[in-house]
Design a protein around this motif. Structure first.
Motif, PDB file in Angstrom:
ATOM      1  N   ALA A  80       0.812  -1.222   0.000  1.00  0.00           N
ATOM      2  CA  ALA A  80       0.000   0.000   0.000  1.00  0.00           C
ATOM      3  C   ALA A  80       0.845   1.271   0.000  1.00  0.00           C
ATOM      4  CB  ALA A  80      -0.942   0.006   1.199  1.00  0.00           C
ATOM      5  N   ARG A  81       2.037   1.220   0.537  1.00  0.00           N
ATOM      6  CA  ARG A  81       2.887   2.421   0.571  1.00  0.00           C
ATOM      7  C   ARG A  81       3.257   2.887  -0.835  1.00  0.00           C
ATOM      8  NH1 ARG A  81       7.232   1.205   5.379  1.00  0.00           N
ATOM      9  NH2 ARG A  81       5.723   1.218   7.069  1.00  0.00           N
ATOM     10  N   GLY A  82       3.204   1.984  -1.801  1.00  0.00           N
ATOM     11  CA  GLY A  82       3.559   2.330  -3.172  1.00  0.00           C
ATOM     12  C   GLY A  82       2.445   3.001  -3.944  1.00  0.00           C
ATOM     13  N   GLY A  83       1.301   3.164  -3.321  1.00  0.00           N
ATOM     14  CA  GLY A  83       0.179   3.815  -3.983  1.00  0.00           C
ATOM     15  C   GLY A  83      -0.892   2.810  -4.398  1.00  0.00           C
ATOM     16  N   PRO A  84      -1.983   3.310  -4.981  1.00  0.00           N
ATOM     17  CA  PRO A  84      -3.101   2.441  -5.331  1.00  0.00           C
ATOM     18  C   PRO A  84      -2.761   1.390  -6.381  1.00  0.00           C
ATOM     19  CG  PRO A  84      -3.731   4.760  -5.518  1.00  0.00           C
ATOM     20  CD  PRO A  84      -2.279   4.714  -5.217  1.00  0.00           C
ATOM     21  N   LYS A  85      -1.965   1.766  -7.364  1.00  0.00           N
ATOM     22  CA  LYS A  85      -1.597   0.805  -8.411  1.00  0.00           C
ATOM     23  C   LYS A  85      -0.769  -0.346  -7.813  1.00  0.00           C
ATOM     24  CE  LYS A  85       0.507   0.483 -12.965  1.00  0.00           C
ATOM     25  NZ  LYS A  85       1.195   1.209 -14.033  1.00  0.00           N
ATOM     26  N   ALA A  86       0.181  -0.013  -6.974  1.00  0.00           N
ATOM     27  CA  ALA A  86       1.010  -1.035  -6.327  1.00  0.00           C
ATOM     28  C   ALA A  86       0.161  -1.920  -5.422  1.00  0.00           C
ATOM     29  CB  ALA A  86       2.128  -0.381  -5.524  1.00  0.00           C
ATOM     30  N   ALA A  87      -0.808  -1.323  -4.732  1.00  0.00           N
ATOM     31  CA  ALA A  87      -1.685  -2.109  -3.861  1.00  0.00           C
ATOM     32  C   ALA A  87      -2.520  -3.089  -4.679  1.00  0.00           C
ATOM     33  CB  ALA A  87      -2.588  -1.188  -3.048  1.00  0.00           C
ATOM     34  N   CYS A  88      -3.007  -2.655  -5.825  1.00  0.00           N
ATOM     35  CA  CYS A  88      -3.797  -3.556  -6.686  1.00  0.00           C
ATOM     36  C   CYS A  88      -2.940  -4.694  -7.235  1.00  0.00           C
ATOM     37  CB  CYS A  88      -4.425  -2.774  -7.837  1.00  0.00           C
ATOM     38  SG  CYS A  88      -5.739  -1.668  -7.322  1.00  0.00           S
ATOM     39  N   VAL A  89      -1.731  -4.372  -7.657  1.00  0.00           N
ATOM     40  CA  VAL A  89      -0.827  -5.408  -8.161  1.00  0.00           C
ATOM     41  C   VAL A  89      -0.455  -6.365  -7.038  1.00  0.00           C
ATOM     42  CG1 VAL A  89       1.475  -5.817  -9.111  1.00  0.00           C
ATOM     43  CG2 VAL A  89       0.056  -4.002 -10.050  1.00  0.00           C
ATOM     44  N   GLY A  90      -0.179  -5.831  -5.855  1.00  0.00           N
ATOM     45  CA  GLY A  90       0.135  -6.679  -4.705  1.00  0.00           C
ATOM     46  C   GLY A  90      -1.029  -7.570  -4.332  1.00  0.00           C
ATOM     47  N   CYS A  91      -2.229  -7.020  -4.376  1.00  0.00           N
ATOM     48  CA  CYS A  91      -3.444  -7.782  -4.085  1.00  0.00           C
ATOM     49  C   CYS A  91      -3.579  -8.949  -5.058  1.00  0.00           C
ATOM     50  CB  CYS A  91      -4.659  -6.863  -4.172  1.00  0.00           C
ATOM     51  SG  CYS A  91      -6.237  -7.725  -4.106  1.00  0.00           S
ATOM     52  N   ALA A  92      -3.488  -8.657  -6.345  1.00  0.00           N
ATOM     53  CA  ALA A  92      -3.645  -9.701  -7.367  1.00  0.00           C
ATOM     54  C   ALA A  92      -2.518 -10.727  -7.290  1.00  0.00           C
ATOM     55  CB  ALA A  92      -3.684  -9.069  -8.752  1.00  0.00           C
ATOM     56  N   GLY A  93      -1.312 -10.259  -7.110  1.00  0.00           N
ATOM     57  CA  GLY A  93      -0.165 -11.163  -7.060  1.00  0.00           C
ATOM     58  C   GLY A  93      -0.199 -12.088  -5.861  1.00  0.00           C
ATOM     59  N   PHE A  94      -0.484 -11.550  -4.697  1.00  0.00           N
ATOM     60  CA  PHE A  94      -0.495 -12.382  -3.489  1.00  0.00           C
ATOM     61  C   PHE A  94      -1.698 -13.314  -3.472  1.00  0.00           C
ATOM     62  CE2 PHE A  94       0.127 -13.637   0.843  1.00  0.00           C
ATOM     63  CZ  PHE A  94       1.469 -13.432   1.073  1.00  0.00           C
ATOM     64  N   ALA A  95      -2.830 -12.860  -4.019  1.00  0.00           N
ATOM     65  CA  ALA A  95      -4.005 -13.731  -4.103  1.00  0.00           C
ATOM     66  C   ALA A  95      -3.710 -14.905  -5.030  1.00  0.00           C
ATOM     67  CB  ALA A  95      -5.218 -12.948  -4.593  1.00  0.00           C
ATOM     68  N   THR A  96      -3.073 -14.639  -6.161  1.00  0.00           N
ATOM     69  CA  THR A  96      -2.705 -15.705  -7.097  1.00  0.00           C
ATOM     70  C   THR A  96      -1.726 -16.678  -6.448  1.00  0.00           C
ATOM     71  OG1 THR A  96      -3.011 -14.195  -8.948  1.00  0.00           O
ATOM     72  CG2 THR A  96      -1.727 -16.178  -9.366  1.00  0.00           C
ATOM     73  N   PHE A  97      -0.723 -16.139  -5.782  1.00  0.00           N
ATOM     74  CA  PHE A  97       0.255 -16.978  -5.095  1.00  0.00           C
ATOM     75  C   PHE A  97      -0.420 -17.837  -4.028  1.00  0.00           C
ATOM     76  CE2 PHE A  97       3.300 -17.504  -1.563  1.00  0.00           C
ATOM     77  CZ  PHE A  97       4.254 -18.280  -2.221  1.00  0.00           C
ATOM     78  N   SER A  98      -1.351 -17.258  -3.288  1.00  0.00           N
ATOM     79  CA  SER A  98      -2.059 -18.001  -2.242  1.00  0.00           C
ATOM     80  C   SER A  98      -2.876 -19.147  -2.825  1.00  0.00           C
ATOM     81  CB  SER A  98      -2.972 -17.067  -1.453  1.00  0.00           C
ATOM     82  OG  SER A  98      -2.230 -16.053  -0.834  1.00  0.00           O
ATOM     83  N   VAL A  99      -3.541 -18.890  -3.945  1.00  0.00           N
ATOM     84  CA  VAL A  99      -4.331 -19.940  -4.595  1.00  0.00           C
ATOM     85  C   VAL A  99      -3.426 -21.059  -5.096  1.00  0.00           C
ATOM     86  CG1 VAL A  99      -5.775 -20.464  -6.610  1.00  0.00           C
ATOM     87  CG2 VAL A  99      -6.274 -18.474  -5.199  1.00  0.00           C
ATOM     88  N   LEU A 100      -2.290 -20.694  -5.686  1.00  0.00           N
ATOM     89  CA  LEU A 100      -1.360 -21.723  -6.163  1.00  0.00           C
ATOM     90  C   LEU A 100      -0.839 -22.586  -5.018  1.00  0.00           C
ATOM     91  CD1 LEU A 100       0.669 -19.688  -8.811  1.00  0.00           C
ATOM     92  CD2 LEU A 100      -1.064 -21.447  -9.234  1.00  0.00           C
ATOM     93  N   ILE A 101      -0.519 -21.961  -3.905  1.00  0.00           N
ATOM     94  CA  ILE A 101      -0.053 -22.727  -2.742  1.00  0.00           C
ATOM     95  C   ILE A 101      -1.169 -23.639  -2.224  1.00  0.00           C
ATOM     96  CG2 ILE A 101       0.693 -22.527  -0.325  1.00  0.00           C
ATOM     97  CD1 ILE A 101       2.890 -21.932  -2.359  1.00  0.00           C
ATOM     98  N   GLU A 102      -2.391 -23.134  -2.165  1.00  0.00           N
ATOM     99  CA  GLU A 102      -3.520 -23.944  -1.704  1.00  0.00           C
ATOM    100  C   GLU A 102      -3.761 -25.127  -2.636  1.00  0.00           C
ATOM    101  OE1 GLU A 102      -5.548 -23.843   1.065  1.00  0.00           O
ATOM    102  OE2 GLU A 102      -4.142 -22.360   1.827  1.00  0.00           O
ATOM    103  N   LYS A 103      -3.659 -24.889  -3.936  1.00  0.00           N
ATOM    104  CA  LYS A 103      -3.827 -25.979  -4.899  1.00  0.00           C
ATOM    105  C   LYS A 103      -2.716 -27.008  -4.743  1.00  0.00           C
ATOM    106  CE  LYS A 103      -7.386 -24.630  -7.401  1.00  0.00           C
ATOM    107  NZ  LYS A 103      -8.593 -25.392  -7.526  1.00  0.00           N
ATOM    108  N   LEU A 105      -0.976 -27.647  -1.990  1.00  0.00           N
ATOM    109  CA  LEU A 105      -1.176 -28.377  -0.733  1.00  0.00           C
ATOM    110  C   LEU A 105      -2.493 -29.142  -0.726  1.00  0.00           C
ATOM    111  CD1 LEU A 105       0.066 -25.707   1.830  1.00  0.00           C
ATOM    112  CD2 LEU A 105       1.279 -27.715   0.991  1.00  0.00           C
ATOM    113  N   ASP A 106      -3.416 -28.771  -1.629  1.00  0.00           N
ATOM    114  CA  ASP A 106      -4.707 -29.445  -1.797  1.00  0.00           C
ATOM    115  C   ASP A 106      -5.489 -29.507  -0.489  1.00  0.00           C
ATOM    116  OD1 ASP A 106      -6.636 -30.617  -3.387  1.00  0.00           O
ATOM    117  OD2 ASP A 106      -5.954 -32.644  -2.949  1.00  0.00           O
ATOM    118  N   ARG A 107      -5.595 -28.353   0.177  1.00  0.00           N
ATOM    119  CA  ARG A 107      -6.338 -28.305   1.442  1.00  0.00           C
ATOM    120  C   ARG A 107      -7.832 -28.271   1.226  1.00  0.00           C
ATOM    121  NH1 ARG A 107      -3.867 -23.952   5.450  1.00  0.00           N
ATOM    122  NH2 ARG A 107      -5.842 -23.043   4.825  1.00  0.00           N
TER     123      ARG A 107
END
Length: 109
Positions: A80-103, A105-107
């Motif tokens: 969020a410190r990087g501004g709204p664009k950085a927050a959106c990219v961080g949101c999308a990137g970390f959400a994607t990474f989280s889904v990949l890890i969940e897939k 680990l197959d929880r």
């Protein structure tokens, strides 16, 4: 992470430092970087866990949506410190990474 990155950090006055001084400088840098990485991963884990627990409690379900929302909150918060664009990219990137890890680990079935 900190140990690896600290070992790659070369001192500015490398030519004028003895081998012992370079070793001490590198060891200190490794310690500093390790501590910084430790704090960053602790904050990241705290935000992700808290967000996932809150979303799971509010929705009363245990599924992939909780992971996506928690990943988005975590990524957005950390960048969020990087501004709204950085927050959106961080949101999308970390959400994607989280889904990949969940897939991986197959929880969630």
């Amino acid at each position: 992470m900190g140990i690896f990155l600290g070992a790659l950090d070369n001192p500015i006055m490398q030519d004028e430092m003895s081998g012992r001084q370079q070793f001490i400088y590198t060891a200190k840098q490794m310690g500093r970087r390790s501590w910084t990485s430790c704090k960053t991963f602790a904050v990241m884990g705290f935000i992700f866990s808290a967000a996932e627990c809150v979303v799971e409690k509010a929705r009363a379900k245990h599924d992939m949506t909780n992971t996506v929302v928690a990943g988005c909150v975590t990524g957005g918060t950390l960048s969020a410190r990087g501004g709204p664009k950085a927050a959106c990219v961080g949101c999308a990137g970390f959400a994607t990474f989280s889904v990949l890890i969940e897939k991986f680990l197959d929880r969630h079935n």
